[in-house]
Scaffold this motif. Structure first.
Motif, mmCIF file in Angstrom:
data_model
loop_
_atom_site.group_PDB
_atom_site.id
_atom_site.type_symbol
_atom_site.label_atom_id
_atom_site.label_comp_id
_atom_site.label_asym_id
_atom_site.label_seq_id
_atom_site.Cartn_x
_atom_site.Cartn_y
_atom_site.Cartn_z
ATOM 1 N N ASP A 79 4.364 -5.825 6.191
ATOM 2 C CA ASP A 79 4.212 -5.199 4.868
ATOM 3 C C ASP A 79 2.765 -5.285 4.398
ATOM 4 O O ASP A 79 2.242 -4.359 3.795
ATOM 5 N N HIS A 80 2.145 -6.434 4.678
ATOM 6 C CA HIS A 80 0.734 -6.563 4.321
ATOM 7 C C HIS A 80 -0.109 -5.556 5.078
ATOM 8 O O HIS A 80 -1.003 -4.930 4.519
ATOM 9 N N LEU A 81 0.184 -5.412 6.363
ATOM 10 C CA LEU A 81 -0.586 -4.447 7.152
ATOM 11 C C LEU A 81 -0.397 -3.052 6.577
ATOM 12 O O LEU A 81 -1.346 -2.282 6.468
ATOM 13 N N GLU A 82 0.847 -2.757 6.183
ATOM 14 C CA GLU A 82 1.093 -1.418 5.653
ATOM 15 C C GLU A 82 0.281 -1.181 4.375
ATOM 16 O O GLU A 82 -0.337 -0.131 4.201
ATOM 17 N N LEU A 83 0.272 -2.184 3.502
ATOM 18 C CA LEU A 83 -0.490 -2.031 2.260
ATOM 19 C C LEU A 83 -1.978 -1.859 2.555
ATOM 20 O O LEU A 83 -2.665 -1.046 1.938
ATOM 21 N N MET A 84 -2.463 -2.638 3.526
ATOM 22 C CA MET A 84 -3.875 -2.487 3.886
ATOM 23 C C MET A 84 -4.137 -1.092 4.424
ATOM 24 O O MET A 84 -5.151 -0.468 4.114
ATOM 25 N N ASN A 85 -3.201 -0.603 5.224
ATOM 26 C CA ASN A 85 -3.380 0.747 5.764
ATOM 27 C C ASN A 85 -3.374 1.797 4.670
ATOM 28 O O ASN A 85 -4.027 2.826 4.780
ATOM 29 N N LYS A 86 -2.613 1.524 3.610
ATOM 30 C CA LYS A 86 -2.622 2.484 2.502
ATOM 31 C C LYS A 86 -3.998 2.506 1.830
ATOM 32 O O LYS A 86 -4.490 3.570 1.463
ATOM 33 N N TRP A 130 -0.770 8.302 7.947
ATOM 34 C CA TRP A 130 0.246 8.869 7.059
ATOM 35 C C TRP A 130 1.639 8.531 7.578
ATOM 36 O O TRP A 130 2.611 8.569 6.834
ATOM 37 N N PHE A 131 1.730 8.244 8.893
ATOM 38 C CA PHE A 131 3.052 7.949 9.457
ATOM 39 C C PHE A 131 3.380 6.478 9.222
ATOM 40 O O PHE A 131 2.619 5.585 9.610
ATOM 41 N N LYS A 132 4.516 6.271 8.593
ATOM 42 C CA LYS A 132 4.930 4.907 8.250
ATOM 43 C C LYS A 132 5.012 4.034 9.498
ATOM 44 O O LYS A 132 4.645 2.866 9.488
ATOM 45 N N LYS A 133 5.471 4.634 10.577
ATOM 46 C CA LYS A 133 5.671 3.863 11.795
ATOM 47 C C LYS A 133 4.335 3.286 12.290
ATOM 48 O O LYS A 133 4.262 2.137 12.722
ATOM 49 N N ILE A 134 3.305 4.091 12.208
ATOM 50 C CA ILE A 134 1.993 3.618 12.674
ATOM 51 C C ILE A 134 1.445 2.582 11.709
ATOM 52 O O ILE A 134 0.870 1.582 12.117
ATOM 53 N N ARG A 135 1.651 2.831 10.397
ATOM 54 C CA ARG A 135 1.140 1.886 9.405
ATOM 55 C C ARG A 135 1.719 0.494 9.591
ATOM 56 O O ARG A 135 1.089 -0.499 9.295
ATOM 57 N N ARG A 136 2.961 0.442 10.034
ATOM 58 C CA ARG A 136 3.650 -0.846 10.085
ATOM 59 C C ARG A 136 3.568 -1.522 11.441
ATOM 60 O O ARG A 136 4.154 -2.578 11.644
ATOM 61 N N SER A 137 2.875 -0.910 12.380
ATOM 62 C CA SER A 137 2.829 -1.500 13.706
ATOM 63 C C SER A 137 1.405 -1.949 14.024
ATOM 64 O O SER A 137 0.484 -1.138 14.084
ATOM 65 N N ALA A 138 1.253 -3.251 14.226
ATOM 66 C CA ALA A 138 -0.075 -3.779 14.532
ATOM 67 C C ALA A 138 -0.630 -3.115 15.785
ATOM 68 O O ALA A 138 -1.816 -2.798 15.871
#
Lengths: 409, 457, 188
Positions: B294-301, B360-368
């Motif tokens: 989740d942290h990675l996703e937020l950083m990616n945002k 923009w793809f959630k899957k990429i955002r959430r995968s280290a």
């Protein structure tokens, strides 16, 4: 979830009456100004000013709604409907834009936009190169495209939000509302990107091109800072007037909610100062004639007074008013700063637009300058009031509203 | 489908953690003997850092002539690297200050790490202008308003001097902010320490912190104020760096959007670097439950947002260059896009604007694993952005007879790679000697940590 | 060994923040003046529970910031326009837009150095030695538990009264706090 208060609607007439009086007064004043043909030139500029003024309020509120969704903010759920009632007026704003297009196209003995003088443009070595961009057809197409984008998204955001209200007292619709909110969140990101480009280019088209020779890459950001400040101010002021009439539920006016709003107002005032100073300083420092001329005109003679007033009203005064933490939580202080900022926005637009009337034009505050603003502000308020009296004052169906009620920093 | 799971922000940790567990897990790297992998890593990075010393030795001994700087390109790698490193630092302050003001609790997991990065990045950044002065042992007289033999003062109208003030303030304030955050954690480590020397070392660093609430009260206020001052400071620092370019009359440099554009770019590159390193860190120290996907996703945002801002600035610049009708402006941008440095320009453009669109793809955002190549490209792209700004604007100036192509020398490369060596070595030492996550904050934000009925103010 | 133990306080240890917050209210209402809570992380709402006055740091900081602004303007104006005037880039001597960046930086610098000074001063940092550090209470309160410490210098303090008060707050782990006094050499 039961929100009896969320069915609240504006019943108080004064706002409507005030809006109508304002509009009528503006119309009369504009009529007086227009009775003399010599005033057409000044009037077209001050109409542009008035149009940009109401446009910034509407488009800024649309941005506020999108920003709320994209960040998943909690504190602003209860205030969102106020922003929506302004944002729902993109159509009205488009109609108000038509006179600007008319002034641009129809008047031949003077030009609102001097690039309409094709003869002059073709002769000028630099301006000739800008004709592919600065011509009426492309100008109109762009404006139409901007409005189309804003209209579609404002309709989507406002309509979805109003539809959610149906779920009040009907728990079956809860799941549907969650989906709607999710969809709004998903679409708000792409919208903000479109918003950045459309607003910035609208600023370039409608204001910066008044002087077709002058250019600044910061211009879009500068316009953006004014747009956000205006939106925050109108939201705060509406909130204040509703609170004063006792129409707004107290549990959404806790310190924590207000602090968030106040802090945004404070932050964007500083942001404006940062952008305005950077733009000015870079041009002052490099001192390239084609750029400096724009500021030179505003930094000398009576225009200097306006420039200083602008810096004081937009930044210095609100900065000290809002500096303390307690001020940011005080709705009266927020409202006072909002008034200052709205005056600031008007002066800002005056400062951007009116020096282009002609070189001899000196800053003055006559009926020609004020009339159109009163008219358009009155009209906008009328339609905002109409929206408010038709819909609930609070986005009662928003699944996050409960958390907003118990919001704490 | 409940509201809680869909619209609520994700929990800060993937599972419930006790305070004792937090203490043990965050302090484990400090209290155990470094692993074999760590020794390998630090040998490589200190080897790289040695290259820096070699480069400095040559530079000081033979002069700036050993660098690739030539006549039109007076600011070569040195300034590119300076701006690059300063930019890297910005994510640290953004995370620690701006996200703190915005009450983003998720910052806790990455704030300490990012702040450390800020300080080390500023240290790296400072080397370049210092040695670019040619005689760094005299630099104090050129950079600071010190009384001197000629009775003349430094030039306060020069943006380079603004830089001196901005960057040194930034370095000092970041350090104080960071140290303030560390004090309670030093106390925790002190009281866990078994070895007397260890106890003494951390005891001294902790300044005798007792966890007294009378102290916490002032501490919290001070921390909030630090955040309040660091926020405009971080905006000002990269704005001042951008002024170095933008106050000039050089096409491609003199453009008013530079200040916010540089700030957005700095945050963009900084987040890229934080993500690059923290993914390795959490893997190495098995802290995936604290630095979650989740942290990675937020950083990616944040990364995609700032990428769009940078893209907006590129497009505005291109458009206004055309719109201005100024021949020099138009040429400068044409030259960037199709001139001798077109390869650098398009590397920059694709790495900073095109590839990040995949986020923009959630899957990429959430995968280290999936995001890693993208953030590496962002690091590359943002270095190239500075390269494009510095080199491509300078190499063809107003006088075509002096046009030249800039090629870095081996010493330039030594200094560049060496600065990475210094940075990474410091990061590796940081991971071994200081807690990479704020222990006190992690506790304060865990569920049930606050008295019921009390609220964060 | 000629060491002597002197009672300097009474410590109550709690396992949950709620217990501590409740205890703090009780101690405050018992009119204690010299006492403190010790926690591994800041507890919200404890300021009120303990009856603390708001921190004066913001005002001190802001004043320092304005000193910074004045200092910066004086420094730049005097050096570039008075003491050794140099005309640069055709700018006026008092070229204020060029002075803004450094003025801002010094505003922040003065403020932040002051904040750091305030932290050291108000949080009483730099006192490496205290009876708490010699006891094993610190081990608990920098890790997992919460403590109320009643200082023996408080006028209300007697060993029995303190013990009783802490018992009333529901504390199950009450420990006396001693200072070790070296009779020959004074305090260690």
């Amino acid at each position: 979830m039961k929100n009896t208060e969320s069915t609240l609607q504006i019943e108080a007439k004064p706002l409507k009456t005030a809006a109508i009086i304002l509009a009528l007064l503006g119309a009369v004043l504009s009529g007086i100004v227009l009775s003399d043909k010599a005033n057409y030139s000044v009037f077209s500029f001050s109409y542009l000013l008035a149009f940009i003024f109401v446009w910034t309020a509407v488009i800024g509120c649309l941005f506020f709604v999108a920003l709320h969704h994209v960040t998943g903010a909690v504190w602003s759920v209860a205030y969102r409907r106020i922003a929506e009632s302004f944002a729902s007026n993109v159509g009205i704003i488009f109609i108000l834009f038509l006179p600007v297009a008319y002034f641009t196209y129809a008047y031949k003995d003077f030009h609102l936009y001097s690039w309409m003088d094709h003869h002059h443009m073709e002769e000028h070595p630099v301006l000739a190169g800008k004709l592919p961009y600065l011509n009426f057809n492309f100008f109109a197409i762009r404006a139409f495209a901007f409005f189309a984008i804003w209209f579609l998204f404002s309709r989507f955001f406002v309509k979805s939000s109003v539809q959610q209200d149906a779920s009040i007292g009907n728990s079956d619709l809860q799941a549907k509302n969650v989906r709607t909110t999710k969809k709004m969140r998903d679409l708000s990101g792409p919208f903000i990107i479109l918003f950045a480009y459309t607003t910035s280019f609208a600023g370039i088209d409608w204001i910066m091109s008044l002087d077709p020779l002058w250019f600044s890459t910061m211009y879009g950001v500068y316009i953006f800072s004014g747009v956000v400040l205006t939106a925050l101010s109108v939201i705060s002021l509406t909130l204040f007037s509703l609170e004063k009439k006792g129409l707004f539920p107290k549990e959404y006016l806790k310190k924590d909610h207000l602090y968030s709003l106040g802090a945004l107002l404070f932050a964007f005032s500083c942001f404006w100062a940062y952008i305005a100073f950077s733009q000015f300083m870079l041009i002052w420092y490099a001192n390239i004639p084609e750029e400096t001329e724009w500021f030179y005109h505003r930094m000398h003679g009576s225009w200097l007074t306006v420039t200083i007033a602008l810096a004081l009203i937009r930044f210095v005064i609100p900065f000290f008013m809002m500096l303390s933490r307690h001020a940011k939580m005080n709705i009266k202080m927020i409202a006072a700063v909002s008034v200052v900022q709205l005056v600031g926005q008007w002066i800002d637009l005056y400062w951007l637009i009116m020096p282009h009337v002609n070189k001899e034009y000196q800053p003055s505050l006559g009926i020609a300058e004020v009339g159109p603003t009163l008219l358009l502000t009155g009209l906008l308020l009328f339609f905002v009031h109409r929206f408010m009296s038709k819909n609930s004052l609070i986005a009662g169906g928003d699944p996050v509203l409960d958390r907003c009620k118990s919001f704490h920093l | 489908m409940s509201v809680d799971t869909i619209l609520r922000p994700a929990p800060l940790t993937t599972r419930e953690v006790s305070f004792q567990e937090l203490d043990n897990d965050i302090n484990r790297p400090l209290e155990s003997f470094p692993t074999f992998r760590w020794w390998i890593a630090i040998s490589i990075t200190s080897g790289m850092a040695t290259l820096f010393l070699v480069g400095i030795y040559y530079t000081v001994f033979y002069g700036i002539g050993t660098w690739g700087n030539n006549n039109p390109v007076g600011w070569g790698f040195a300034i590119v690297n300076f701006v690059f490193w300063i930019g890297i630092g910005h994510a640290g302050t953004l995370i620690s200050a701006i996200l703190f003001l915005l009450r983003q609790a998720w910052r806790t997991a990455i704030a300490r790490f990012a702040e450390a990065m800020t300080i080390f990045a500023v240290i790296c950044a400072l080397q370049f202008p210092l040695f670019h002065t040619g005689r760094p042992w005299l630099a104090a007289f050129w950079l600071l308003p010190l009384p001197n033999h000629n009775d003349i003062w430094v030039n306060f109208r020069s943006p380079l001097l603004w830089d001196v003030f901005a960057v040194s303030t930034y370095g000092l304030v970041s350090f104080m902010f960071w140290y303030t955050g560390l004090v309670p954690d030093f106390a925790t480590i002190r009281d866990r320490a078994k070895h007397p020397i260890r106890k003494m070392a951390y005891g001294i660093l902790s300044l005798g912190w007792t966890g007294s609430h009378r102290a916490w009260q002032h501490y919290e206020k001070a921390y909030l104020l630090f955040a309040g001052f660091a926020t405009p400071l971080v905006l000002s620092v990269h704005s001042v760096v951008s002024f170095d370019f933008a106050v000039s009359v050089i096409p491609g440099w003199h453009t008013t959007i530079f200040p916010p554009y540089f700030v957005a770019g700095a945050i963009f590159s900084g987040f890229g670097m934080v993500a690059t390193l923290i993914i390795i860190m959490r893997k190495m120290f098995k802290l995936e439950y604290l630095v979650t996907d989740d942290h990675l996703e937020l950083m990616n945002k944040v990364i995609i947002t700032t990428s769009m801002m940078v893209g907006f600035a590129y497009i505005t610049e291109l458009f206004i260059a055309w719109y201005s009708g100024v021949a020099y402006e138009r040429y400068a941008f044409m030259n960037r896009a199709v001139g001798p440095y077109a390869w650098a320009y398009w590397t920059m453009f694709s790495c900073n604007v095109i590839f990040p669109q995949l986020l923009w793809f959630k899957k990429i955002r959430r995968s280290a694993l999936l995001m890693y190549p993208i953030i590496i490209l962002i690091n590359v792209g943002m270095w190239f952005e500075r390269f494009v700004i510095v080199v491509s604007s300078l190499h063809r100036d107003y006088l075509p007879s002096s046009w030249d192509y800039f090629t870095p020398t081996i010493i330039d490369w030594f200094l560049f790679i060496g600065s990475f060596g210094i940075f990474l070595t410091l990061m590796l030492l940081f991971c071994r000697f200081l807690p990479t996550i704020s222990i006190a904050e992690a506790k304060a934000f865990s569920p049930g940590a606050q008295p019921s009925g009390a609220h964060h103010e | 060994m000629s060491n002597e133990k002197k009672l300097v306080g009474m410590v109550g240890l709690y396992d949950t923040p709620d217990e501590l917050a409740g205890a703090a209210v009780k101690v405050r209402d018992a009119k204690y003046q010299k006492w403190d809570c010790h926690t591994p992380y800041p507890l919200h709402g404890l300021d009120d529970a303990m009856g603390l006055k708001p921190s004066p740091i913001p005002y001190i900081t802001l004043s320092a910031g304005f000193v910074g602004i004045s200092a910066a303007l004086l420094l730049q104006g005097w050096m570039s326009a008075v003491d050794y005037p140099v005309r640069i880039g055709g700018k006026p001597m008092w070229s204020w837009p060029a002075f803004v960046p450094i003025t801002f930086e010094l505003f922040v610098l003065f403020s932040c150095v002051t904040i750091m000074g305030c932290v050291v001063l108000f949080c009483k940092l730099g006192k490496w030695h205290s009876p708490l550090h010699d006891s094993d209470i610190m081990k608990e309160v920098t890790s997992t538990r919460f403590a109320v410490v009643l200082d023996s210098e408080d006028s209300n303090f007697t060993e029995e009264k303190a013990q009783k008060l802490l018992e009333e707050t529901g504390c199950k782990d009450i420990r006396p706090l001693h200072q070790i006094v070296d009779v020959e050499g004074g305090l260690i």
